[in-house]
Design a protein around this motif. Structure first.
Motif, short mmCIF file in Angstrom:
data_model
loop_
_atom_site.label_atom_id
_atom_site.label_comp_id
_atom_site.label_asym_id
_atom_site.label_seq_id
_atom_site.Cartn_x
_atom_site.Cartn_y
_atom_site.Cartn_z
N ARG A 53 0.84 -1.20 0.00
CA ARG A 53 0.00 0.00 0.00
C ARG A 53 0.88 1.24 0.00
NH1 ARG A 53 -4.31 0.33 4.55
NH2 ARG A 53 -2.55 0.63 5.92
N GLU A 54 0.45 2.23 -0.75
CA GLU A 54 1.17 3.51 -0.71
C GLU A 54 0.13 4.61 -0.54
OE1 GLU A 54 4.76 4.73 -3.27
OE2 GLU A 54 3.05 5.67 -4.23
N ASN A 55 0.39 5.46 0.43
CA ASN A 55 -0.45 6.65 0.55
C ASN A 55 0.43 7.81 1.00
OD1 ASN A 55 -0.02 6.21 3.28
ND2 ASN A 55 -1.98 5.16 3.56
N GLY A 65 3.35 7.18 3.32
CA GLY A 65 4.43 6.28 2.92
C GLY A 65 3.93 4.97 2.38
N ARG A 66 4.86 4.02 2.38
CA ARG A 66 4.56 2.71 1.81
C ARG A 66 4.48 1.67 2.91
NH1 ARG A 66 9.18 3.04 -1.44
NH2 ARG A 66 8.46 4.48 -2.98
N GLU A 67 3.59 0.72 2.74
CA GLU A 67 3.48 -0.33 3.76
C GLU A 67 3.22 -1.67 3.09
OE1 GLU A 67 0.90 -1.24 7.81
OE2 GLU A 67 0.36 0.44 6.53
N GLU A 98 12.02 5.92 1.32
CA GLU A 98 10.91 6.85 1.42
C GLU A 98 10.37 7.24 0.05
OE1 GLU A 98 8.91 8.00 3.89
OE2 GLU A 98 9.91 6.27 4.75
N LYS A 99 9.10 7.48 0.02
CA LYS A 99 8.45 7.85 -1.23
C LYS A 99 8.82 9.29 -1.58
CE LYS A 99 3.88 9.15 -2.71
NZ LYS A 99 2.64 9.64 -2.16
N ASP A 119 13.92 8.01 -5.63
CA ASP A 119 14.00 6.73 -4.92
C ASP A 119 15.15 5.89 -5.44
OD1 ASP A 119 10.55 5.70 -4.49
OD2 ASP A 119 11.91 6.73 -3.17
N LEU A 175 4.49 -0.62 -8.42
CA LEU A 175 4.04 0.63 -7.80
C LEU A 175 4.84 1.82 -8.35
CD1 LEU A 175 1.90 1.07 -5.60
CD2 LEU A 175 3.75 1.17 -3.96
N ARG A 232 3.24 4.78 -10.61
CA ARG A 232 3.40 6.18 -10.21
C ARG A 232 4.05 7.00 -11.33
NH1 ARG A 232 7.36 7.79 -6.68
NH2 ARG A 232 7.27 6.07 -5.22
#
Ligand code: KG4
Ligand code: ZN
Length: 363
Positions: free
Chosen positions: A17-19, A22-24, A125-126, A131, A341, A345
């Motif tokens: 998941r990314e919001n 951050g990413r999880e 980190e996003k 990155d 992802l 993006r």
């Protein structure tokens, strides 16, 4: 992002998941088929694809439960589309495409090698494309050994590859000669601990080139073993019965059970021959292409001695070193979800009509 990885004999599903915060990684499930193929001495494609078909739905359920995610909450579905075994790739890609079509979501076809290559940046980190810092990436697995200059996401230049065996393949084949289990890499690493890596001088091939060759090293070990009293691939017997019943080598009989030091020294010397080649070429490439970061990925990069020596050589040369956590080095779907992802993006997306490609190239 939900991703499937079924390029070879590992079935894997991950949800990432990314919001804004951050990413999880919400779930990462891997089902190994090692035991199903072990008795055949190699991967049987039809068995692999049949098992993917059994495991994929189970892992999807487990991943969704672990992630506490409803299917409709998934925004995109990804799958490895190559390189790999055609009949294995087809399962993951078909499942991901079916889900994307069924839920009206996007589909991303991901190159397995890109998954490995980006894995050292997993968890960074996003912050957009930065990155992925420019780096020289060493991809070392059971099927691949390559050096890639990475300038950013999707900007990859292949500068070296193996002309015969992959590094992991050499580990696996030599482990088999020594009567050790499969996969051979972890076995050799375990036995190499405490061994004398200078005791036996195995060849370091093609040091002057950016390409790799490990078949000469494998053959060197095969011819060396009988000289010290071991019949390659029958070495296991030497643990049960003293070998002098079966073999007379130039230096007499050998019994690994009684001479564990010898097994350790062979493993350490063999491992060091591979590490020397990998480290020398990677550092030379970083200097030549003026890149100040070296990354390693793929199953062989689990090897702690390789990591240590690559880190030391990098720091001696003023180069930064990065590797993924070991669970991300062997085949998994989290790295595929991560690549998907980043691509999503950056505006990439695939058509569900896109075919899998067993020979898919990275660059
Ligand atoms: O990346 P991977 O899981 O699958 C492929 O895409 O090939 O890599 C598997 C390979 C096997 O050859 C295995 O022996 C090797 O990685 N490997 C290791 C270690 N762990 C796995 N090689 C050396 N040392 C290790 N600790
Ligand atoms: Zn792999």
């Amino acid at each position: 992002m939900l991703a499937l990885e079924t390029s070879c004999d590992e079935t894997a599903v991950a949800i990432l998941r990314e919001n804004r915060s951050g990413r999880e990684l919400l779930a990462s499930e891997v089902a190994s088929q090692v035991t199903a193929h072990e008795k055949f001495g190699g991967i049987v494609p039809e068995i692999a694809s049949r098992n993917h078909l059994i495991y994929a739905p189970q892992l999807l359920d487990r991943a969704a439960t672990a992630a506490r995610t409803g299917w409709s909450e998934i925004d995109a579905f990804a799958a490895t589309s190559g390189p790999g075994l055609a009949s294995s790739l087809m399962i993951g890609a078909s499942v991901a495409k079916g889900l994307a079509i069924g839920f009206g979501k996007r589909y991303l076809a991901i190159n397995h090698l890109e998954g490995h290559l980006l894995s050292p940046f997993f968890g960074a980190e996003k912050d957009g494309d930065s990155d992925i810092k420019p780096n020289v990436s060493l991809i070392v697995s059971g099927g691949h050994t390559m050096l890639v200059v990475v300038r950013g996401l999707t900007n990859y230049r292949l500068i070296g590859y193996t002309v015969d065996d992959a590094a992991g393949e050499a580990f696996d084949k030599v482990a088999k000669m020594l009567g050790l289990g499969y996969p051979g890499g972890p076995e050799i690493e375990k036995h190499a601990r405490g061994g004398d890596s200078k005791r036996f001088d195995f060849p370091r091939s093609m040091l002057g080139s950016e390409n790799f060759s490990f078949s000469g090293l494998k053959t060197a070990v095969r011819y060396f073993l009988p000289k010290i009293g071991v019949i390659p691939s029958e070495a296991q017997r030497s643990r049960e019965t003293p070998l002098n019943d079966a073999v007379t080598g130039t230096s007499g009989s050998l019994d690994f059970a009684r001479d564990d030091k010898l097994l350790s020294d062979i493993c350490a010397s063999f491992q060091q021959a591979i590490i020397d080649v990998l480290v020398t070429k990677t550092i030379a490439a970083a200097k030549k292409y003026r890149v100040d970061l070296v990354t390693i990925c793929g199953g062989v990069s689990c090897n702690q001695e390789l990591r240590r020596q690559m880190r030391d050589a990098s720091s001696r040369n003023g180069i930064e070193f990065k590797s993924a956590e070991t669970w991300l080095c062997t085949d998994n779907a989290a790295m595929i979800a991560f690549a998907a992802l980043l691509r999503l993006r950056a505006g990439f997306e695939s058509q569900v009509t896109e075919e899998i490609d067993p020979n898919l190239k990275l660059a």
